[in-house]
Design a protein around this motif. Structure first.
Motif, short mmCIF file in Angstrom:
data_model
loop_
_atom_site.label_atom_id
_atom_site.label_comp_id
_atom_site.label_asym_id
_atom_site.label_seq_id
_atom_site.Cartn_x
_atom_site.Cartn_y
_atom_site.Cartn_z
N SER A 1 0.83 -1.21 0.00
CA SER A 1 0.00 0.00 0.00
C SER A 1 0.86 1.25 0.00
CB SER A 1 -0.96 0.00 1.19
OG SER A 1 -0.22 -0.07 2.41
N HIS B 1 0.33 -4.41 13.80
CA HIS B 1 -1.09 -4.56 13.43
C HIS B 1 -1.51 -6.03 13.34
CE1 HIS B 1 -0.96 -0.32 12.86
NE2 HIS B 1 -0.27 -0.35 11.70
N SER C 1 -0.81 2.50 18.74
CA SER C 1 -0.74 2.74 17.30
C SER C 1 -0.43 1.47 16.52
CB SER C 1 0.33 3.80 17.00
OG SER C 1 0.43 4.01 15.60
N ASN D 1 -5.68 -6.14 11.87
CA ASN D 1 -6.06 -4.73 11.67
C ASN D 1 -6.15 -4.03 13.03
OD1 ASN D 1 -6.88 -2.44 10.23
ND2 ASN D 1 -9.06 -2.97 10.44
N ASP E 1 3.98 -1.08 4.24
CA ASP E 1 2.71 -1.74 4.57
C ASP E 1 2.41 -2.77 3.50
OD1 ASP E 1 2.43 -0.23 6.83
OD2 ASP E 1 1.12 1.26 5.91
N HIS F 1 2.58 -4.15 8.94
CA HIS F 1 3.41 -2.95 9.04
C HIS F 1 4.83 -3.42 9.40
CE1 HIS F 1 4.20 1.28 10.43
NE2 HIS F 1 5.03 0.65 11.27
N ASN G 1 -3.80 1.56 15.27
CA ASN G 1 -4.17 2.64 14.35
C ASN G 1 -4.00 2.15 12.93
OD1 ASN G 1 -4.85 5.10 13.30
ND2 ASN G 1 -2.86 6.07 13.75
N SER G 2 -5.01 1.42 12.45
CA SER G 2 -4.92 0.77 11.15
C SER G 2 -6.26 0.90 10.44
CB SER G 2 -4.55 -0.71 11.33
OG SER G 2 -4.63 -1.40 10.12
N TYR G 3 -6.19 0.87 9.09
CA TYR G 3 -7.41 1.03 8.30
C TYR G 3 -7.57 -0.10 7.29
CZ TYR G 3 -7.12 5.67 10.33
OH TYR G 3 -7.02 6.71 11.22
N GLY G 4 -7.18 -1.27 7.67
CA GLY G 4 -7.32 -2.44 6.82
C GLY G 4 -6.29 -3.49 7.19
N ASN G 5 -6.54 -4.72 6.83
CA ASN G 5 -5.63 -5.82 7.16
C ASN G 5 -4.31 -5.65 6.42
OD1 ASN G 5 -7.48 -7.28 8.84
ND2 ASN G 5 -8.56 -7.91 6.97
N HIS G 6 -3.22 -5.57 7.13
CA HIS G 6 -1.91 -5.48 6.51
C HIS G 6 -0.83 -5.74 7.56
CE1 HIS G 6 -2.17 -1.45 8.25
NE2 HIS G 6 -0.85 -1.34 8.10
#
Length: 464
Positions: free
Chosen positions: A347, A407, A388, A430, A363, A440, A433-438
């Motif tokens: 991403s 995450h 986070s 997720n 990510d 980090h 502080n995350s906005y989707g499965n990934h």
């Protein structure tokens, strides 16, 4: 006609040649066999001639050692064939024979137990103690008429000169407790106690006393005989504790045997992927137990026999080790693999430039629960939850490099664990502080952040 004449002559000539050859070979073979036979018989003939020419004194010198050797061999064979036993004596009187020293010790211990029982009863009654001098001894002898330890114990008492009587001993848990002359009555009493528990239709059950109780007929010292009424009273005391009955039943069960899982690494399959080559099948085994019941309640059990009826079939899994192009990187002394080998969708990369849209890590987008692998071997130094990062793991690789994976939906290691390169350390999630499965993924050298792009420069650009 000339041709026929010539042909007949040729055949006759060849036959004559063949017969002459066979005759010659036969003569040669006869001479060879004769020479061989002469060579074999020559030493024997010469020895016979020398013996015939030798003087009687010389002949005697040859025969005496041979006869001595034969006599020694016969003596050894005869001696070894003798049925050796131990001759048991009491005060110089032979009372019998036992097979070995173990049987002798068993008999002597039995005699001592009978003497001790008689002494205890006489002491309790305040009676005078007779002089029982029973110290049996043994010597090696030849005899095939051996006795059992119980029989030799009876014989020792009979030869002691003490007052003895035929009786029945009551052994409980291996210890002589009573001697009675009413053995038949006692057996009838014990049979009556066991009778309500007997089930003739149940061939797998035994009814026994909880205290191993045995009645043994034999010769005993008169002073050791207890009144029958006292024995019965003692046995029935304390709610019949000494006559507590058990049912011991053989019970058979089928149970499952777990199968093994064998993992085979395959460099033709992508890293992180696995395929089942052979499905595991549990085995079966039949286990026979002896289960002990008292008053209908199980109090003990033990395994009598285990028989495998079906061997388990192992599960074989093929695990991929092939990393796609760009997923192996080196930087300085570090050698790393891509932490989510099954996925390359990035991403965004780390951007650590001053004044940029600062981002610490790369990510890597992947479905929830995807396995995350250690980029290199090392020690887990952090494994916790951050506001986070969410669930994260940090690994120190011991060469100045550290990596952080954030995450996660869950961690698979703990602080202090030593991990190998490619070991599963957690799962994509997720959290934080995350906005989707990934995943980090941060990289450090001497505690300074740097971009994973420096390690994996050939990773294809699959960014959105």
């Amino acid at each position: 006609m000339n041709f026929l004449y010539w042909f007949g002559f040729y055949i006759e000539y060849r036959l004559r040649c063949l017969l002459r050859g066979l005759a010659g070979f036969s003569r040669w073979l006869g001479r060879a066999l004769g020479a061989l036979l002469a060579a074999l018989l020559r030493p024997v003939v010469l020895a016979c001639i020398r013996l015939r020419q030798a003087s009687p004194k010389a002949l005697l010198g040859l025969l005496v050692p041979a006869l001595g050797a034969l006599a020694f061999a016969w003596l050894v064979q005869t001696t070894l064939a003798q049925p050796f036993a131990l001759r048991v004596e009491v005060n110089g009187t032979v009372v019998g024979y036992v097979a070995n020293e173990q049987d002798f010790d068993t008999a002597r211990t039995d005699v001592q137990a009978r003497v001790n029982t008689a002494r205890a009863l006489l002491e309790a009654a305040g009676a005078a103690m007779p002089d029982w001098d029973l110290d049996p001894a043994f010597t090696l002898a030849v005899s095939s008429n051996v006795m059992t330890p119980r029989e030799i114990a009876n014989a020792i008492l009979q030869a002691s000169g003490s007052e003895i009587t035929e009786g029945t001993a009551v052994y409980m848990d291996g210890t002589l407790r009573f001697v009675t002359t009413e053995g038949d009555h006692l057996r009838t009493l014990l049979a009556a106690v066991r009778r309500p528990y007997l089930n003739p239709a149940d061939a797998d059950s035994r009814v026994v006393f909880a205290h191993d109780l045995q009645l043994v007929d034999g010769i005993y010292l008169t002073g050791s005989v207890s009144p029958y009424s006292e024995i019965v009273t003692t046995l029935q005391a304390d709610d019949g504790e000494l006559l507590r009955v058990q049912i011991r039943r053989r019970e058979r069960y089928e149970q499952e045997l777990a199968y093994d899982t064998q993992t085979v690494e395959d460099d033709t399959l992508d890293f992180g992927k696995s395929e089942t080559v052979q499905t595991g099948v549990p085995g079966r085994e039949a286990v026979t137990y002896e289960v002990v019941y008292e008053n209908g309640v199980e109090v003990d059990s033990r395994v009598l026999d285990v028989n495998c009826t079906a061997e388990p079939v192992p599960e074989i899994i093929r695990r991929g080790t092939r990393l796609q192009s760009g997923m192996i990187g080196k930087l300085g002394t570090g050698s790393f693999i891509w932490p989510v080998p099954a996925y390359r969708h990035i991403s965004r990369w780390a951007d650590l430039r001053p004044g940029s849209n600062y981002h610490r890590a790369v990510d890597i987008a992947a479905p929830y629960g995807t396995e995350i692998y250690a980029a290199d071997a090392g020690t887990v130094v952090e494994c916790t939850r951050h506001w986070s990062w969410g669930n994260y793991v940090k690994i120190d690789h011991g060469n100045g490099y550290q990596t952080l994976y954030a995450h996660m939906s869950a961690q698979a290691v703990h602080v202090g664990d030593t991990v190998t390169q490619g070991q599963v350390i957690g799962y994509v999630g997720n959290t934080g502080n995350s906005y989707g499965n990934h995943c980090h993924f941060e990289m450090y050298y001497n505690n300074r952040l740097f971009s994973a792009r420096e390690v994996f420069p050939d990773m294809p650009e699959w960014n959105n």
